[in-house]
Write a protein that holds these residues in place. Sequence first.
Motif, short mmCIF file in Angstrom:
data_model
loop_
_atom_site.label_atom_id
_atom_site.label_comp_id
_atom_site.label_asym_id
_atom_site.label_seq_id
_atom_site.Cartn_x
_atom_site.Cartn_y
_atom_site.Cartn_z
N GLY A 67 56.54 50.52 40.79
CA GLY A 67 56.88 49.94 42.21
C GLY A 67 56.43 48.27 41.48
N GLU A 68 56.81 47.55 42.73
CA GLU A 68 56.12 45.97 42.22
C GLU A 68 54.95 45.87 43.18
OE1 GLU A 68 59.60 44.29 43.14
OE2 GLU A 68 60.60 44.34 41.79
N HIS A 69 54.38 46.50 44.33
CA HIS A 69 53.42 46.56 44.92
C HIS A 69 51.86 46.46 44.49
CE1 HIS A 69 54.75 50.16 45.24
NE2 HIS A 69 53.61 50.78 45.11
N GLY A 70 51.68 46.73 43.41
CA GLY A 70 50.71 45.87 43.01
C GLY A 70 49.03 47.34 42.45
N MET A 71 48.69 47.68 41.12
CA MET A 71 48.27 48.99 40.83
C MET A 71 46.88 48.80 42.08
SD MET A 71 48.28 49.05 37.03
CE MET A 71 49.70 48.73 36.31
N MET A 72 46.14 50.02 42.06
CA MET A 72 44.80 49.57 43.07
C MET A 72 43.45 50.60 43.00
SD MET A 72 45.17 48.84 46.67
CE MET A 72 45.77 50.32 47.28
N GLU A 73 42.34 49.88 43.00
CA GLU A 73 41.30 50.91 42.08
C GLU A 73 40.73 51.53 43.53
OE1 GLU A 73 40.76 49.38 37.51
OE2 GLU A 73 39.45 48.64 38.88
N GLU A 74 40.05 52.29 43.72
CA GLU A 74 39.17 52.96 45.31
C GLU A 74 37.48 53.10 44.67
OE1 GLU A 74 39.07 55.48 49.22
OE2 GLU A 74 40.66 55.64 47.70
N TYR A 75 36.90 53.01 45.06
CA TYR A 75 35.65 53.15 44.27
C TYR A 75 34.86 53.81 45.63
CZ TYR A 75 36.09 49.52 41.59
OH TYR A 75 36.47 48.23 40.16
N VAL A 76 34.76 55.33 45.48
CA VAL A 76 34.24 56.75 46.46
C VAL A 76 33.01 55.98 46.52
CG1 VAL A 76 34.86 58.76 46.81
CG2 VAL A 76 36.68 57.63 45.57
N GLN A 77 32.42 56.79 47.29
CA GLN A 77 30.93 56.41 47.84
C GLN A 77 30.03 57.75 48.34
OE1 GLN A 77 29.51 52.24 49.19
NE2 GLN A 77 31.40 52.32 49.57
N LEU A 78 28.98 58.02 47.46
CA LEU A 78 28.12 58.99 48.39
C LEU A 78 26.70 58.61 48.29
CD1 LEU A 78 27.81 61.90 48.62
CD2 LEU A 78 27.81 62.35 46.35
N ASN A 79 26.91 58.38 49.26
CA ASN A 79 25.02 57.78 49.91
C ASN A 79 24.74 56.36 49.27
OD1 ASN A 79 24.15 60.45 51.32
ND2 ASN A 79 23.75 61.30 49.65
N GLY A 80 26.17 55.60 49.27
CA GLY A 80 26.06 54.30 48.89
C GLY A 80 25.64 54.66 47.32
N THR A 81 26.03 54.85 47.04
CA THR A 81 26.43 54.88 44.95
C THR A 81 27.79 55.55 44.67
OG1 THR A 81 23.96 55.79 44.91
CG2 THR A 81 25.79 55.88 42.59
N ILE A 82 28.11 54.86 43.96
CA ILE A 82 29.25 55.21 43.07
C ILE A 82 29.32 56.44 42.95
CG2 ILE A 82 31.33 54.22 42.07
CD1 ILE A 82 31.08 52.71 44.49
N ALA A 83 30.20 57.52 43.27
CA ALA A 83 30.55 58.87 42.55
C ALA A 83 31.77 58.99 42.12
CB ALA A 83 30.27 59.57 44.14
N ARG A 84 33.06 57.99 42.49
CA ARG A 84 33.68 58.59 41.21
C ARG A 84 34.95 57.44 41.83
NH1 ARG A 84 34.13 62.85 45.33
NH2 ARG A 84 32.90 63.82 43.83
N MET A 85 36.20 57.56 41.25
CA MET A 85 36.98 56.44 41.63
C MET A 85 38.24 57.02 41.72
SD MET A 85 36.13 53.47 38.72
CE MET A 85 37.96 52.26 39.11
N LYS A 86 39.32 56.03 42.26
CA LYS A 86 40.61 56.63 42.31
C LYS A 86 41.35 55.34 41.77
CE LYS A 86 40.26 59.64 46.90
NZ LYS A 86 40.20 60.22 48.16
N LEU A 87 42.55 55.77 41.42
CA LEU A 87 43.32 54.80 40.88
C LEU A 87 44.68 55.19 41.10
CD1 LEU A 87 42.60 55.33 37.01
CD2 LEU A 87 41.30 53.92 38.66
N TYR A 88 45.84 53.71 41.85
CA TYR A 88 46.29 53.96 42.42
C TYR A 88 47.28 52.83 42.09
CZ TYR A 88 43.91 55.04 46.89
OH TYR A 88 42.48 56.49 47.68
N LEU A 89 48.57 53.58 40.71
CA LEU A 89 50.00 53.20 40.81
C LEU A 89 50.94 53.04 41.29
CD1 LEU A 89 50.42 52.74 37.39
CD2 LEU A 89 52.01 54.47 37.13
#
Length: 458
Positions: free
Chosen positions: A267-289
């Motif tokens: 698609g043409e609407h841009g890649m994104m990354e989400e930073y999943v937080q656990l108690n204020g700390t980044i625990a994992r990521m989600k990638l959006y293609l």
Amino acid sequence: MQTAELVQRAIDYMEERLEEPLTLEQIAEASAMSVPHLYRMFYAMTGHPIKEYIRKRRTNEAGCLLRQTSMPIIDVGFQCGFESYQTFLKTFKRTTGLTPGMYRQSELIYSFERIRLHERVAYWEERELSERYPDVSVIRLSTEQGIGCLVWADQEDGIEDAALATFRMRMLDAGLDARRMRLFGWHVESDREEQRFGYQLIGVSDGNRIPYVMDASELVQFGLSSFERPGGLYAMMRTPYGSASTVVAAWNRLLSEWLPRSTFALGEHGMMEEYVQLNGTIARMKLYLPVRRSQETEHIEVIWQHPVQVASFRGSGSDRVRLADEASAEWLQRSGINLDNRPQVYMTGSCSADSEEEIYEVCIAWSEEAAPSQADEPLVKELAGGLYACLKCEAYGFMTGVLERIYRWLGASSEYELDVKRDWYASYQFDRTKDDMVTAACYVPVQSVMQARIGGTR
């Protein structure tokens, strides 16, 4: 015997002996292939170097034992085929992002199942795709208003972490709590020489109320802005939050493996990354293609390609893409080639049987007015001419999924077979009518089955 059957022989041999020491020579003998041929075909059809496949499968089995039994960690490592306790700890941490002890207590699930090539062919449509990529789902996001922060830097390395730290600091200064928000980010291009790299962060509500509401003029005082997170259709994948190479590998899995095998196009609407937080700390990521339903049917055709003289630039290991790209960019600048004329660019990749390093190679064809000098002679090589199976498509990263489609097509062909004496490559074209959108053509060397049989009898 078809290539897929020979590679499956190798897989079956390894699976029956995961807990034992395995050598490339043993695996090649069991699959009736030479070591270089096995390495090339295994990588092309599975997307994994052989030794990496073994490590990931052993890690998968170890993860199951850690969760399902109370077996001591050291015993788990030896039972799953790791040669030493130190190797087990290092491999497990590098593969999952957690130590075995942390994994046993965490909610993270690492999964790398046995590859069965014939089953993958039998369930080629969406069922196969979902079974093969259980960590990928296609979702639709709505646009959402949030608080944004754009950070610029003169280098790309580490810009994500710097942007996260800056965003949290500015939010704190504004009396807002970034820990109570969903954090999304994406890279931004710039023409400014002093600030060439940008990273846009945006925090949106996580379902709870944001403690304070400010208008745009108040946010500006703290280097923040009212910003809208884009919506649209996305393929989403979860990945551990860790080194840059881990994130790059996950993006490549989405872009060059999942996408070409799916019924979607980029698609043409841009890649994104989400930073999943656990108690204020980044625990994992989600990638959006970003994806869209593909409207076009891509066809494989056999064509004749003339040999091409190119300047070749190689990179190896986890940083191979950056190394090759930087070397080719430096040569282009030094050679005085007019980039406005869009020189013809090629790419190829392989995995060395002598080492575990993957190789990425950028090749550039030159014109008469910008030919290599004598000093550049070691860089010159030839992309061999001859018959090639060609699939034209959008540019899909390392082309892993595209290569598999061609190899599957060859496996079912009674007219053509793979020519192992030549290498595959991809060429890239810029479409000026579509904002310089990049398309690619992937070429896999083939030969007529009849000619191969005649040649073999001489």
